[in-house]
Write an enzyme that holds these catalytic residues in place. Structure first.
Site, PDB file in Angstrom:
ATOM      1  N   GLY A 123       0.813  -1.216   0.000  1.00  0.00           N
ATOM      2  CA  GLY A 123       0.000   0.000   0.000  1.00  0.00           C
ATOM      3  C   GLY A 123       0.842   1.258   0.000  1.00  0.00           C
ATOM      4  O   GLY A 123       0.416   2.301   0.502  1.00  0.00           O
ATOM      5  N   ALA A 124       2.061   1.170  -0.549  1.00  0.00           N
ATOM      6  CA  ALA A 124       2.945   2.338  -0.719  1.00  0.00           C
ATOM      7  C   ALA A 124       3.317   3.012   0.604  1.00  0.00           C
ATOM      8  O   ALA A 124       3.667   4.188   0.626  1.00  0.00           O
ATOM      9  CB  ALA A 124       2.299   3.368  -1.666  1.00  0.00           C
ATOM     10  N   SER A 210       4.796  -5.739  -2.447  1.00  0.00           N
ATOM     11  CA  SER A 210       4.986  -4.310  -2.690  1.00  0.00           C
ATOM     12  C   SER A 210       5.624  -3.641  -1.459  1.00  0.00           C
ATOM     13  O   SER A 210       6.696  -4.062  -1.027  1.00  0.00           O
ATOM     14  CB  SER A 210       3.650  -3.667  -3.073  1.00  0.00           C
ATOM     15  OG  SER A 210       3.852  -2.397  -3.631  1.00  0.00           O
ATOM     16  N   ALA A 211       4.987  -2.630  -0.858  1.00  0.00           N
ATOM     17  CA  ALA A 211       5.567  -2.012   0.338  1.00  0.00           C
ATOM     18  C   ALA A 211       5.693  -3.032   1.467  1.00  0.00           C
ATOM     19  O   ALA A 211       6.589  -2.927   2.312  1.00  0.00           O
ATOM     20  CB  ALA A 211       4.721  -0.823   0.792  1.00  0.00           C
ATOM     21  N   ASP A 338       4.782  -5.506 -13.454  1.00  0.00           N
ATOM     22  CA  ASP A 338       4.677  -4.761 -12.199  1.00  0.00           C
ATOM     23  C   ASP A 338       4.646  -3.252 -12.422  1.00  0.00           C
ATOM     24  O   ASP A 338       4.020  -2.516 -11.668  1.00  0.00           O
ATOM     25  CB  ASP A 338       5.868  -5.105 -11.283  1.00  0.00           C
ATOM     26  CG  ASP A 338       5.495  -6.102 -10.191  1.00  0.00           C
ATOM     27  OD1 ASP A 338       4.342  -6.072  -9.728  1.00  0.00           O
ATOM     28  OD2 ASP A 338       6.357  -6.904  -9.805  1.00  0.00           O
ATOM     29  N   HIS A 452       0.799  -5.432 -11.278  1.00  0.00           N
ATOM     30  CA  HIS A 452       1.216  -5.321  -9.880  1.00  0.00           C
ATOM     31  C   HIS A 452       0.101  -5.841  -8.970  1.00  0.00           C
ATOM     32  O   HIS A 452      -1.056  -5.455  -9.108  1.00  0.00           O
ATOM     33  CB  HIS A 452       1.518  -3.848  -9.570  1.00  0.00           C
ATOM     34  CG  HIS A 452       2.204  -3.606  -8.273  1.00  0.00           C
ATOM     35  ND1 HIS A 452       3.424  -4.154  -7.963  1.00  0.00           N
ATOM     36  CD2 HIS A 452       1.849  -2.870  -7.191  1.00  0.00           C
ATOM     37  CE1 HIS A 452       3.798  -3.757  -6.767  1.00  0.00           C
ATOM     38  NE2 HIS A 452       2.853  -2.981  -6.258  1.00  0.00           N
TER      39      HIS A 452
END
Length: 558
Positions: A123-124, A210-211, A338, A452
């Protein structure tokens, strides 16, 4: 006779039902979850909303939970940590958010000493939750299918995000990394308590996307996690990603201070003001300013809040810390597209009918390589356009744009991390993959591969739990992924374990670099070598040898 038949029938029903944990004693008190039937002799005990730490103070490390009296009914997810919504228009969640969820598979007798897999969401570093994206009653990260089919305990964890999780002055005043400390507290809690749930505290794997994958990578590299887990999996993210680390945290903190009326010439005064500010206002101040970037840069520049080198949890630049990860078995990979979503924001024409121009491609490269100046633009362009020919296919140009962003943001950093792990390994194993299932997102061009985060629906078994919206090939793929991931959690080798896999997955070593391409039609041809090595070599050698314009931009992978 009728009574006898009823008695036999009820005994049969009891035999057909799996065992249940009931009330479990943890260090904070007793918890009781709910048993979910998964089929004949199979169920999953689910415990939702168990606190692993107290309500955290603002920009403080998590503290132990004081405990509770009586039996905690662990049957509902708790609030996510305070964060902006997806559309960045308001906030949701709570400061009281440090909870985790546990999924324990059961058969005829109570499970004992099961491998444990702890999941960290993406979620960045801005948003996300352990129960994110609810669909038809279950969250995306619901662990029942993976636990049941893989024979492992799944744990999903909340951690602070956004301004409250990652704001930093770059020094001891606001050191940052509060979200990473939350994750560490959760991992340590699971290590101390999971035996009571039937888990093996000495066979724990952490995994994330991701994050969340960047977070897993930092947990591997931090000296604080020695002995707490045994293996790690990163999906589309590592600590070396250019968006995975704040290089100039004080600049962002001043920007947020300005938005909430706390900008002061004296940093101590500014921090005092920030600590007195409303958490909701602070969270909104950390949202992405999309309109400031459109037409002026690249989407990567929007991802500002992230971990920092704090001299404590992250004692040095990540590339210098892989000796700390030498004892962990490690599996890492990316999705074939991605970078497509990010490329579609930076170069919108790639998803439209009109041609993508040379100027647009060079503009993207200028945004990605600005710390190296104009020399990098022509250098990178010549590498990526080398196969186009004099009259390039418009679809090939568009796909190249997505490949550039995939390579720069995800694939190349992951390949560097795999190499560093293999180079530093002390008997631990390393495995590389490329997830390449065609996208299920409607409306994209035919050349688009795996977007992604698209692997998550398969890994968490959605084709089994929501069968009506999937085809048999999707169930095949979900079965393969669950088998590889849970075998790895059990043995340190994705090919070995009690879950059958379609293809043996060879080890990535210091001198041999195989990777497994994961899709629904796997065969011996799914194993290849030296993933995009020409492009990895370009970014790690040619690009890195170019001079950096500003002193503060040094670091990262070069």
């Amino acid at each position: 006779m009728r009574m006898m038949l009823l008695l036999v029938f009820s005994i049969g029903l009891n035999l057909a039902s799996a065992a249940k944990l009931g009330v479990v004693q943890t260090e904070g008190g007793q918890v009781e979850g709910k048993s979910h039937n998964m089929g004949l002799f199979r169920s999953v005990d689910v415990f939702k909303g168990i606190p692993f730490a107290d309500v955290p103070g603002k920009w403080e490390k998590p503290k132990p939970h004081p405990g509770w009296s009586g039996i905690l009914k662990a049957t509902k997810y708790r609030d996510r940590c305070l964060q902006v919504t997806l559309l960045q228009t308001k906030t949701q969640g709570s400061e009281d958010c440090l909870y985790l969820n546990i999924f324990v598979p059961q058969r005829g007798s109570l499970s004992k000493s099961l491998p444990v897999m702890v999941y960290l969401y993406g979620g960045a570093f801005l948003l996300g939750a352990s129960n994110d994206v609810e669909f038809l009653g279950d969250a995306l990260y619901d662990g029942k299918e993976m636990a049941d089919r893989g024979g492992v305990i799944i744990v999903t964890v909340n951690y602070r995000v956004g301004t409250m999780g990652f704001l930093s002055t770059g020094d001891s005043r606001l050191p940052g990394n509060y979200g990473l400390w939350d994750q560490h507290a959760a991992i340590a809690w699971v290590h101390r308590n999971i035996k009571a749930f039937g888990g093996n505290p000495y066979n724990m794997t952490i995994f994330g996307q991701s994050a969340g994958a960047v977070s897993v990578s930092f947990q591997m590299l931090s000296p604080y996690n020695k002995g707490l887990f045994r293996r790690a999996i990163t999906q589309s993210g590592v600590s070396l990603c250019p968006w995975g680390l704040q290089q100039n945290p004080i600049s962002l903190t001043k920007k947020i201070a300005r938005k909430v009326g706390c900008l002061r010439a004296n940093v101590d005064d500014m921090v005092t003001c920030l600590k007195m500010s409303d958490p909701v206002g602070l969270t909104m101040a950390g949202k992405i300013d999309v309109f400031l970037i459109l037409g002026k840069g690249v989407v990567m520049d929007l991802l500002e809040l992230a971990p920092v080198v704090d001299g404590d949890f992250i004692p040095d630049e990540p590339r210098h810390l892989f000796h700390n990860a030498a004892q962990f078995d490690y599996m890492a990979g990316v999705n074939s597209m991605d970078g497509h979503f990010f490329a579609g924001v930076d170069v919108p024409s790639i998803n439209k009918r009109n041609a993508t121009t040379v100027d647009e491609v060079k503009g993207l490269l200028a945004g990605l390589t600005k710390k190296k100046g104009t020399a990098a633009i022509d250098s990178a362009y010549s590498v990526y356009s080398s196969l186009w020919g004099p009259f390039p296919d418009p679809a090939l140009v568009k796909k190249t744009v997505a490949d550039i962003e995939t390579d720069f943001l995800f694939l190349v950093p992951t390949q560097i991390a795999l190499q560093l792990h293999a180079n530093n390994s002390t008997g631990a194993r390393t495995f590389s993959y490329l997830f390449n299932m065609e996208t299920r997102i409607p409306g994209f061009p035919r050349w688009v591969g795996a977007e992604h985060a698209e692997e998550l629906q398969y890994l968490f078994g959605k084709p089994f739990s929501i069968p009506l919206i999937y085809f048999p090939r999707h169930r095949d793929l979900a079965g393969y992924m669950i088998a590889y991931w849970t075998n790895f959690a059990k043995t340190g080798d994705p090919s070995k374990g009690d879950n059958k896999v379609p293809v043996p997955w060879p080890e990535f070593t210091k001198y041999h670099h195989p990777h497994l391409t994961i899709d629904h039609k796997m065969s011996k041809y799914s194993v290849s070598y030296d993933l995009r090595s020409n492009y990895v070599d370009y970014w790690t050698q040619t690009y890195c040898s170019l001079p950096t314009i500003r002193e503060e931009d040094k670091g990262g992978n070069c």
